[in-house]
Design an enzyme around this catalytic site. Structure first.
Site, PDB file in Angstrom:
ATOM      1  N   LYS A  14       5.221  -5.318   6.886  1.00  0.00           N
ATOM      2  CA  LYS A  14       3.777  -5.114   7.083  1.00  0.00           C
ATOM      3  C   LYS A  14       3.133  -6.272   7.847  1.00  0.00           C
ATOM      4  O   LYS A  14       2.322  -6.052   8.742  1.00  0.00           O
ATOM      5  CB  LYS A  14       3.066  -4.943   5.727  1.00  0.00           C
ATOM      6  CG  LYS A  14       3.562  -3.750   4.924  1.00  0.00           C
ATOM      7  CD  LYS A  14       2.748  -3.546   3.654  1.00  0.00           C
ATOM      8  CE  LYS A  14       2.846  -4.690   2.666  1.00  0.00           C
ATOM      9  NZ  LYS A  14       4.137  -4.776   1.955  1.00  0.00           N
ATOM     10  N   ARG A  89      -3.170  -1.963  -3.707  1.00  0.00           N
ATOM     11  CA  ARG A  89      -1.854  -2.024  -4.320  1.00  0.00           C
ATOM     12  C   ARG A  89      -1.833  -1.376  -5.707  1.00  0.00           C
ATOM     13  O   ARG A  89      -0.798  -1.360  -6.350  1.00  0.00           O
ATOM     14  CB  ARG A  89      -1.474  -3.476  -4.469  1.00  0.00           C
ATOM     15  CG  ARG A  89      -0.202  -3.897  -3.738  1.00  0.00           C
ATOM     16  CD  ARG A  89      -0.043  -5.357  -3.999  1.00  0.00           C
ATOM     17  NE  ARG A  89       1.162  -5.976  -3.629  1.00  0.00           N
ATOM     18  CZ  ARG A  89       1.359  -6.657  -2.507  1.00  0.00           C
ATOM     19  NH1 ARG A  89       0.435  -6.672  -1.582  1.00  0.00           N
ATOM     20  NH2 ARG A  89       2.474  -7.290  -2.322  1.00  0.00           N
ATOM     21  N   ARG A 128      13.872 -14.604   4.169  1.00  0.00           N
ATOM     22  CA  ARG A 128      12.550 -15.197   4.401  1.00  0.00           C
ATOM     23  C   ARG A 128      12.315 -16.386   3.469  1.00  0.00           C
ATOM     24  O   ARG A 128      11.759 -17.394   3.870  1.00  0.00           O
ATOM     25  CB  ARG A 128      11.469 -14.129   4.189  1.00  0.00           C
ATOM     26  CG  ARG A 128      10.067 -14.623   4.476  1.00  0.00           C
ATOM     27  CD  ARG A 128       9.065 -13.492   4.471  1.00  0.00           C
ATOM     28  NE  ARG A 128       8.745 -13.060   3.133  1.00  0.00           N
ATOM     29  CZ  ARG A 128       7.920 -12.045   2.840  1.00  0.00           C
ATOM     30  NH1 ARG A 128       7.370 -11.341   3.820  1.00  0.00           N
ATOM     31  NH2 ARG A 128       7.673 -11.717   1.605  1.00  0.00           N
ATOM     32  N   ARG A 134       8.725 -19.759   0.832  1.00  0.00           N
ATOM     33  CA  ARG A 134       7.752 -19.073  -0.027  1.00  0.00           C
ATOM     34  C   ARG A 134       8.299 -18.986  -1.449  1.00  0.00           C
ATOM     35  O   ARG A 134       9.410 -18.523  -1.657  1.00  0.00           O
ATOM     36  CB  ARG A 134       7.490 -17.674   0.539  1.00  0.00           C
ATOM     37  CG  ARG A 134       6.014 -17.371   0.658  1.00  0.00           C
ATOM     38  CD  ARG A 134       5.783 -16.030   1.262  1.00  0.00           C
ATOM     39  NE  ARG A 134       5.671 -15.004   0.248  1.00  0.00           N
ATOM     40  CZ  ARG A 134       5.234 -13.778   0.487  1.00  0.00           C
ATOM     41  NH1 ARG A 134       4.874 -13.452   1.712  1.00  0.00           N
ATOM     42  NH2 ARG A 134       5.149 -12.898  -0.468  1.00  0.00           N
ATOM     43  N   ARG A 145       8.947  -8.105  -8.122  1.00  0.00           N
ATOM     44  CA  ARG A 145       7.930  -7.589  -7.198  1.00  0.00           C
ATOM     45  C   ARG A 145       8.227  -6.140  -6.831  1.00  0.00           C
ATOM     46  O   ARG A 145       7.316  -5.316  -6.718  1.00  0.00           O
ATOM     47  CB  ARG A 145       7.864  -8.464  -5.945  1.00  0.00           C
ATOM     48  CG  ARG A 145       7.065  -9.736  -6.207  1.00  0.00           C
ATOM     49  CD  ARG A 145       7.413 -10.835  -5.240  1.00  0.00           C
ATOM     50  NE  ARG A 145       7.165 -10.500  -3.863  1.00  0.00           N
ATOM     51  CZ  ARG A 145       7.767 -11.090  -2.835  1.00  0.00           C
ATOM     52  NH1 ARG A 145       8.651 -12.035  -3.037  1.00  0.00           N
ATOM     53  NH2 ARG A 145       7.474 -10.730  -1.616  1.00  0.00           N
TER      54      ARG A 145
HETATM   55  P1  ADP Z   1       4.885  -8.920  -0.243  1.00  0.00           P
HETATM   56  O1  ADP Z   1       4.285  -7.665   0.293  1.00  0.00           O
HETATM   57  O2  ADP Z   1       6.008  -9.425   0.573  1.00  0.00           O
HETATM   58  O3  ADP Z   1       5.184  -8.837  -1.713  1.00  0.00           O
HETATM   59  P2  ADP Z   1       2.316 -10.268  -0.174  1.00  0.00           P
HETATM   60  O4  ADP Z   1       2.103 -11.490   0.614  1.00  0.00           O
HETATM   61  O5  ADP Z   1       1.597  -9.052   0.233  1.00  0.00           O
HETATM   62  O6  ADP Z   1       3.871 -10.097  -0.151  1.00  0.00           O
HETATM   63  O7  ADP Z   1       1.958 -10.547  -1.726  1.00  0.00           O
HETATM   64  C1  ADP Z   1       2.457 -11.658  -2.437  1.00  0.00           C
HETATM   65  C2  ADP Z   1       1.903 -11.658  -3.872  1.00  0.00           C
HETATM   66  O8  ADP Z   1       0.463 -11.761  -3.852  1.00  0.00           O
HETATM   67  C3  ADP Z   1       2.170 -10.386  -4.691  1.00  0.00           C
HETATM   68  O9  ADP Z   1       3.436 -10.413  -5.316  1.00  0.00           O
HETATM   69  C4  ADP Z   1       0.997 -10.423  -5.691  1.00  0.00           C
HETATM   70  O10 ADP Z   1       1.227 -11.338  -6.743  1.00  0.00           O
HETATM   71  C5  ADP Z   1      -0.142 -10.971  -4.857  1.00  0.00           C
HETATM   72  N1  ADP Z   1      -0.949  -9.880  -4.224  1.00  0.00           N
HETATM   73  C6  ADP Z   1      -1.071  -9.653  -2.883  1.00  0.00           C
HETATM   74  N2  ADP Z   1      -1.886  -8.597  -2.649  1.00  0.00           N
HETATM   75  C7  ADP Z   1      -2.280  -8.145  -3.870  1.00  0.00           C
HETATM   76  C8  ADP Z   1      -3.109  -7.073  -4.305  1.00  0.00           C
HETATM   77  N3  ADP Z   1      -3.692  -6.237  -3.441  1.00  0.00           N
HETATM   78  N4  ADP Z   1      -3.287  -6.906  -5.643  1.00  0.00           N
HETATM   79  C9  ADP Z   1      -2.708  -7.714  -6.528  1.00  0.00           C
HETATM   80  N5  ADP Z   1      -1.907  -8.740  -6.191  1.00  0.00           N
HETATM   81  C10 ADP Z   1      -1.684  -8.960  -4.879  1.00  0.00           C
END
Ligand code: ADP
Length: 193
Positions: A14, A89, A128, A134, A145
């Site tokens: 994404k 999400r 990654r 990260r 996750r």
């Molecule tokens: P990825 O899609 O690779 O898991 P992101 O950078 O989108 O990585 O998200 C990393 C973390 O940030 C998630 O595991 C969660 O803890 C938090 N997070 C991101 N977006 C949301 C959201 N919309 N609602 C709740 N938690 C979120």
């Protein structure tokens, strides 16, 4: 306005594809992951709270994320449209987003969902983690996750499917090929600038 939700599991591409879409179509990119990481690195009260969840691979509470999104949309008024990346999400976040855009006299146009086999996702995320450092890209947290994704995030696709806005995109070929597939759908609404 053209408002796109780029959807898919962790590691589905994404972030990478958002950058390509922004470059071609001049949309405003809103990534809740990036916004949350920024809050964490600045050690704001929101960031300190969010970090507890992120480090465990759990979703941050809805009210924290929804408040953050609303102010970001306001900051960028006059935009041609938005790409929402990593948001909504949960079903509650999807309902909140629908209300938020309605309040701003616009709507979600399209949801593009990147489909990538789970074994590929884990491989990409571990890679990654090694290169970016990260903290949530290690195998134990990655598994959590993906579990959160299946239990809490997949209902979001059904929400937009019911509105006739969902399209599935094969996301396991090259970055360029995947972008072409995404662009084919976006071009129906908006031409590259
Ligand atoms: P990825 O899609 O690779 O898991 P992101 O950078 O989108 O990585 O998200 C990393 C973390 O940030 C998630 O595991 C969660 O803890 C938090 N997070 C991101 N977006 C949301 C959201 N919309 N609602 C709740 N938690 C979120």
């Amino acid at each position: 306005m053209f408002n796109l939700i780029l959807f898919g599991p962790p590691g589905s591409g994404k972030g990478t594809q958002s950058a390509n879409i922004v470059r071609s179509y001049k949309l405003e990119h809103i990534s809740t992951g990036d916004l949350l990481r920024e809050e964490v690195s600045q050690q704001t009260p929101l960031g300190v709270e969010a970090k507890k969840y992120m480090d465990q691979g759990l979703l941050v509470p809805d009210e924290v994320v929804i408040g953050m999104i609303s102010s970001k949309i306001d900051e960028r008024h006059g935009a041609r449209g938005f790409i929402f990346d990593g948001f909504p999400r949960t079903a509650a976040q999807a309902e909140a987003l629908d209300k938020l855009v309605e309040f701003k006299n616009t709507e979600i146009t399209l949801m593009l969902s990147l489909e990538v086999p789970e074994a590929d996702l884990i491989k990409r995320l571990v890679g990654r983690g090694i290169s970016s450092g990260r903290s949530d890209d290690n195998e134990e947290v990655i598994t959590k996750r993906i579990k959160e994704y299946h239990s809490k995030t997949t209902p979001v696709a059904a929400h937009y499917n019911a509105q006739g806005k969902l399209e599935h995109i094969k996301g396991d070929s090259s970055i360029e090929q995947t972008f072409k597939l995404l662009a084919k759908h976006i071009d129906k609404y908006l031409l590259p600038e």
